[in-house]
Design an enzyme around this catalytic site. Structure first.
Site, PDB file in Angstrom:
ATOM      1  N   ASP A   6       1.848   0.009  -8.504  1.00 15.95           N
ATOM      2  CA  ASP A   6       1.371   1.088  -9.388  1.00 15.95           C
ATOM      3  C   ASP A   6       0.572   0.582 -10.587  1.00 15.95           C
ATOM      4  O   ASP A   6       0.623   1.168 -11.673  1.00 15.95           O
ATOM      5  CB  ASP A   6       2.554   1.956  -9.873  1.00 15.95           C
ATOM      6  CG  ASP A   6       3.346   2.529  -8.715  1.00 15.95           C
ATOM      7  OD1 ASP A   6       2.734   2.795  -7.668  1.00 15.95           O
ATOM      8  OD2 ASP A   6       4.570   2.700  -8.856  1.00 15.95           O
ATOM      9  N   LYS A  36      -4.320   0.274  -8.587  1.00 20.29           N
ATOM     10  CA  LYS A  36      -5.176  -0.363  -7.581  1.00 20.29           C
ATOM     11  C   LYS A  36      -6.145   0.634  -6.956  1.00 20.29           C
ATOM     12  O   LYS A  36      -7.324   0.338  -6.753  1.00 20.29           O
ATOM     13  CB  LYS A  36      -4.308  -0.990  -6.466  1.00 20.29           C
ATOM     14  CG  LYS A  36      -3.373  -2.083  -6.977  1.00 20.29           C
ATOM     15  CD  LYS A  36      -2.455  -2.600  -5.890  1.00 20.29           C
ATOM     16  CE  LYS A  36      -1.415  -1.597  -5.427  1.00 20.29           C
ATOM     17  NZ  LYS A  36      -0.399  -1.242  -6.442  1.00 20.29           N
ATOM     18  N   GLY A  91       1.347   4.650  -2.879  1.00 17.24           N
ATOM     19  CA  GLY A  91       0.800   5.891  -3.421  1.00 17.24           C
ATOM     20  C   GLY A  91      -0.329   5.482  -4.344  1.00 17.24           C
ATOM     21  O   GLY A  91      -0.075   4.947  -5.416  1.00 17.24           O
ATOM     22  N   HIS A  92      -1.552   5.656  -3.899  1.00 19.02           N
ATOM     23  CA  HIS A  92      -2.722   5.188  -4.655  1.00 19.02           C
ATOM     24  C   HIS A  92      -3.516   6.389  -5.145  1.00 19.02           C
ATOM     25  O   HIS A  92      -3.849   7.283  -4.362  1.00 19.02           O
ATOM     26  CB  HIS A  92      -3.603   4.285  -3.782  1.00 19.02           C
ATOM     27  CG  HIS A  92      -2.921   3.006  -3.385  1.00 19.02           C
ATOM     28  ND1 HIS A  92      -3.491   2.060  -2.578  1.00 19.02           N
ATOM     29  CD2 HIS A  92      -1.699   2.512  -3.714  1.00 19.02           C
ATOM     30  CE1 HIS A  92      -2.663   1.041  -2.419  1.00 19.02           C
ATOM     31  NE2 HIS A  92      -1.555   1.298  -3.089  1.00 19.02           N
ATOM     32  N   GLN A 135       1.410  -2.128  -3.003  1.00 19.32           N
ATOM     33  CA  GLN A 135       2.547  -2.748  -3.708  1.00 19.32           C
ATOM     34  C   GLN A 135       2.043  -3.819  -4.696  1.00 19.32           C
ATOM     35  O   GLN A 135       0.965  -3.655  -5.234  1.00 19.32           O
ATOM     36  CB  GLN A 135       3.559  -3.329  -2.701  1.00 19.32           C
ATOM     37  CG  GLN A 135       4.359  -2.265  -1.951  1.00 19.32           C
ATOM     38  CD  GLN A 135       3.603  -1.609  -0.809  1.00 19.32           C
ATOM     39  OE1 GLN A 135       3.093  -2.287   0.056  1.00 19.32           O
ATOM     40  NE2 GLN A 135       3.537  -0.290  -0.773  1.00 19.32           N
TER      41      GLN A 135
HETATM   42  P1  GDP Z   1      -1.599   2.177  -7.494  1.00 20.50           P
HETATM   43  O1  GDP Z   1      -0.418   2.386  -6.627  1.00 20.50           O
HETATM   44  O2  GDP Z   1      -1.716   0.769  -7.971  1.00 20.50           O
HETATM   45  O3  GDP Z   1      -2.889   2.650  -6.885  1.00 20.50           O
HETATM   46  O4  GDP Z   1      -1.346   3.049  -8.808  1.00 20.50           O
HETATM   47  P2  GDP Z   1      -0.762   4.570  -8.857  1.00 20.50           P
HETATM   48  O5  GDP Z   1      -1.828   5.500  -8.431  1.00 20.50           O
HETATM   49  O6  GDP Z   1       0.537   4.662  -8.166  1.00 20.50           O
HETATM   50  O7  GDP Z   1      -0.429   4.703 -10.395  1.00 20.50           O
HETATM   51  C1  GDP Z   1      -1.396   4.550 -11.384  1.00 20.50           C
HETATM   52  C2  GDP Z   1      -1.478   5.837 -12.194  1.00 20.50           C
HETATM   53  O8  GDP Z   1      -2.171   5.575 -13.399  1.00 20.50           O
HETATM   54  C3  GDP Z   1      -2.287   6.928 -11.508  1.00 20.50           C
HETATM   55  O9  GDP Z   1      -1.811   8.169 -11.927  1.00 20.50           O
HETATM   56  C4  GDP Z   1      -3.696   6.675 -12.011  1.00 20.50           C
HETATM   57  O10 GDP Z   1      -4.525   7.813 -11.973  1.00 20.50           O
HETATM   58  C5  GDP Z   1      -3.414   6.267 -13.420  1.00 20.50           C
HETATM   59  N1  GDP Z   1      -4.352   5.292 -14.009  1.00 20.50           N
HETATM   60  C6  GDP Z   1      -5.009   4.273 -13.411  1.00 20.50           C
HETATM   61  N2  GDP Z   1      -5.686   3.550 -14.333  1.00 20.50           N
HETATM   62  C7  GDP Z   1      -5.435   4.122 -15.530  1.00 20.50           C
HETATM   63  C8  GDP Z   1      -5.823   3.820 -16.870  1.00 20.50           C
HETATM   64  O11 GDP Z   1      -6.537   2.864 -17.160  1.00 20.50           O
HETATM   65  N3  GDP Z   1      -5.351   4.664 -17.841  1.00 20.50           N
HETATM   66  C9  GDP Z   1      -4.541   5.732 -17.563  1.00 20.50           C
HETATM   67  N4  GDP Z   1      -4.133   6.485 -18.574  1.00 20.50           N
HETATM   68  N5  GDP Z   1      -4.153   6.028 -16.321  1.00 20.50           N
HETATM   69  C10 GDP Z   1      -4.595   5.233 -15.323  1.00 20.50           C
HETATM   70  P1  IMO Z   2       1.883   1.072  -4.545  1.00 24.00           P
HETATM   71  O1  IMO Z   2       0.982   0.598  -3.432  1.00 24.00           O
HETATM   72  C1  IMO Z   2       5.700   0.591  -6.604  1.00 24.00           C
HETATM   73  C2  IMO Z   2       9.141  -0.502  -4.128  1.00 24.00           C
HETATM   74  C3  IMO Z   2      10.232   0.515  -3.919  1.00 24.00           C
HETATM   75  C4  IMO Z   2      11.418  -0.394  -3.752  1.00 24.00           C
HETATM   76  C5  IMO Z   2      10.839  -1.579  -2.986  1.00 24.00           C
HETATM   77  C6  IMO Z   2      11.057  -1.509  -1.482  1.00 24.00           C
HETATM   78  O2  IMO Z   2       1.725   2.505  -4.859  1.00 24.00           O
HETATM   79  O3  IMO Z   2       1.754   0.176  -5.729  1.00 24.00           O
HETATM   80  P2  IMO Z   2      10.030  -0.028   0.458  1.00 24.00           P
HETATM   81  O4  IMO Z   2      10.018   1.448   0.650  1.00 24.00           O
HETATM   82  O5  IMO Z   2       8.668  -0.637   0.412  1.00 24.00           O
HETATM   83  O6  IMO Z   2      10.914  -0.743   1.417  1.00 24.00           O
HETATM   84  O7  IMO Z   2      10.698  -0.236  -0.995  1.00 24.00           O
HETATM   85  O8  IMO Z   2       9.453  -1.577  -3.256  1.00 24.00           O
HETATM   86  N1  IMO Z   2       7.786  -0.033  -3.765  1.00 24.00           N
HETATM   87  C7  IMO Z   2       6.829   0.256  -4.649  1.00 24.00           C
HETATM   88  N2  IMO Z   2       6.857   0.274  -5.998  1.00 24.00           N
HETATM   89  N3  IMO Z   2       4.549   0.855  -5.949  1.00 24.00           N
HETATM   90  C8  IMO Z   2       4.499   0.816  -4.600  1.00 24.00           C
HETATM   91  O9  IMO Z   2       3.358   0.945  -3.912  1.00 24.00           O
HETATM   92  C9  IMO Z   2       5.687   0.543  -3.890  1.00 24.00           C
HETATM   93  N4  IMO Z   2       5.990   0.447  -2.581  1.00 24.00           N
HETATM   94  C10 IMO Z   2       7.271   0.086  -2.518  1.00 24.00           C
HETATM   95  O10 IMO Z   2      10.347   1.354  -5.037  1.00 24.00           O
HETATM   96  O11 IMO Z   2      11.856  -0.877  -5.004  1.00 24.00           O
HETATM   97 MG    MG Z   3       1.286   3.618  -6.504  1.00 23.46          MG
END
Ligand code: GDP
Ligand code: IMO
Ligand code: MG
Length: 459
Positions: free
Chosen positions: A12, A15, A39-40, A232
């Site tokens: 998270d 990416k 979850g991207h 991840q």
């Molecule tokens: P990922 O799994 O690495 O793709 O990241 P996620 O989408 O799970 O979580 C990142 C969250 O932060 C999302 O809601 C993005 O829209 C948001 N986000 C990404 N970059 C920034 C940033 O520079 N500032 C803020 N405020 N939010 C961001």
């Molecule tokens: P993105 O791509 C954050 C964490 C879970 C748990 C551990 C193992 O959005 O960054 P799993 O279901 O993969 O066997 O869970 O890894 N986890 C993540 N945490 N971002 C993710 O993906 C994750 N995918 C798995 O919360 O601790």
């Molecule tokens: Mg994510």
């Protein structure tokens, strides 16, 4: 050339947004590991897309590939494709015939194993998507691969072999009657055969399966640009993360080679960009030395919300950053940046550049801290220890930075790096110096336009 996007922390890091930011120059965006545990988020003109299996390049209409290192749940893949179509996108996703398939019994087993572990407070806090059990079957040489869905004889044969074992595992080892499960069909060969043969047909009818290595190598030979979208992050990598509180794949850059069928040389000749969240979040259990406050159910030993300054700060950052799981909706644990973690990630991945996100979220704080090193048994250490137990013993040595004001971040993104508040630049310079890596982009908001681009790795 290739650009590999890797999470440097616990997932998270933003990416998806960075894949989208630079994705314009890419022809193909390929995932190389993980599944629908990811979850991207991509935000285009205020419209938010949350992608779990479809590579984030889909928002820009780029071809997506799910490499052999991925685990694919065809039900969620097709649901996601259909949902994106309804929203006006037209995802073109190719799936490696060597990728492993998540079946319903994997999800059931993920749930049961977590439940059993919770009796001794040792659950990982998985996303419940069946990721671990599917990779177990891959390593155990009893998995079903995407290619198997295309051949009904092979499909039936493999299901017959494996389903009886899974049924015995649930009933005889875990003592759970299959008939009592919400989804007893998860252990019924005939029902699984019908459902998965149908997925195979849809994959074949839409010409969606590929030999990922060949497909990507041909594209590169044609001079196309390929982006690898890591899911991840490094510290939940099964080899380089804090085992056992990890996912079951290799998000680190080496995974981009093994998980696609291209050579390490191809990946290494390209750019490897580490995505860093300017603070730290974690979903699920395991240590987190720089954690502020805690989250009941996830933070080890944290039985009730305790209040206090640190918890208030954590809550503030969680709300400002919208730090709730994309997949599960769980509140994310929040802490200061952990620099020993980043040093470990920089070495394991060989970052050629960094994207530091979320500096806007920290705006308005008087003081921003980082865990610069750890105190471990009275000694100062600068990198993460190899065992999770030792990591849990680490006490961070904090460094303090003056905070920066909240400003018009869109204007900053347009004006460029020098428009970033001076104190935030001091923070960014520190991170860049510690990791000896240039900063290519700075995230100042969730939108595509809310990034300060210093360098585009495709140029
Ligand atoms: P990922 O799994 O690495 O793709 O990241 P996620 O989408 O799970 O979580 C990142 C969250 O932060 C999302 O809601 C993005 O829209 C948001 N986000 C990404 N970059 C920034 C940033 O520079 N500032 C803020 N405020 N939010 C961001
Ligand atoms: P993105 O791509 C954050 C964490 C879970 C748990 C551990 C193992 O959005 O960054 P799993 O279901 O993969 O066997 O869970 O890894 N986890 C993540 N945490 N971002 C993710 O993906 C994750 N995918 C798995 O919360 O601790
Ligand atoms: Mg994510």
């Amino acid at each position: 050339m290739t650009v590999t996007i890797v999470g440097s922390q616990l997932g998270d890091e933003g990416k998806g947004g960075i894949v989208d930011l630079w994705g314009d120059a890419a022809d193909v965006v390929a995932r190389y590991q993980g599944g629908d545990n990811a979850g991207h988020t991509v935000v285009e003109d205020g419209t938010e897309y949350k992608l779990s299996l479809v590579p984030s390049g889909a928002v820009r209409g780029k071809v997506g590939v799910l490499g052999n290192g991925c685990v694919v749940n065809p039900a969620t893949l097709f649901d996601e494709i259909d949902a994106l179509r309804e929203r006006g996108l037209d995802p073109d996703v190719r799936v490696a015939r060597r990728a492993h398939v998540i079946l319903p019994y994997h999800r059931v087993l993920d749930g049961i194993e977590e439940e059993v572990k919770s009796d001794s407070d040792s659950e990982v806090g998985t996303t419940g998507r069946g990721i671990g059990p599917t990779y177990e079957d891959k390593a155990g040489r009893r998995g079903l691969r995407v290619g198997d869905l295309l051949d009904s004889e092979v499909l039936r044969e493999k299901l017959e072999y494996v389903v009886s074992q899974k049924r015995a595992l649930v009933e005889d080892v875990y003592g759970v009657a299959v008939t009592d499960l919400d989804d007893p069909d998860a252990f019924d060969v005939e029902a699984l055969f019908e459902e998965y043969r149908e997925y195979g047909r849809r994959l074949a009818d839409n010409d969606m399966t590929v030999n990922a290595g060949d497909f990507l190598a041909d594209r590169l030979d044609d001079g196309q640009e390929v982006m690898f979208e890591g899911a991840q992050g490094t510290i939940i990598d099964i080899d380089h993360g804090n085992y056992p509180y990890v996912t079951s794949s290799n998000p680190t850059a080496g995974g981009a080679a093994t998980g696609t069928g291209l050579s390490p040389g191809v990946v290494g000749n390209g750019e490897v960009v580490g995505i860093v969240k300017a603070y730290l979040t974690r979903v699920g259990s395991g240590p987190m030395p720089t954690e502020l406050g805690g989250v009941v159910g996830d933070t080890p030993g944290y039985d009730e919300q305790g209040g206090g300054d640190n918890e208030e700060l954590a809550t503030y950052i969680r709300e400002e950053g919208g730090e709730y799981g994309t997949v599960t909706g769980r509140p994310r644990r929040v802490g200061w940046l952990d620099v020993p973690m980043l040093r470990h990630a920089a070495r394991a991945n060989g970052f050629t550049g960094l994207a530091v996100n979320h500096i806007d979220v920290l705006a308005g704080l008087d003081e921003v801290k980082v865990g610069h090193s750890y105190d471990l048994d009275g000694e100062e250490v600068f990198a993460m220890p190899a065992t999770t137990e030792r990591w849990a013993d680490c006490e961070p040595n904090f460094r303090s930075f003056d905070g920066w004001d909240d400003v018009d971040w869109s204007a900053v993104a347009e004006a460029g790096y020098d428009a970033i508040p001076e104190n935030a630049r001091a923070y960014l310079d520190y991170v860049s110096d510690e990791l000896d890596t240039d900063i290519y982009a700075v995230g100042v908001g969730p939108g595509r336009e809310e990034s300060v681009v210093v360098e585009n790795p495709f140029r």
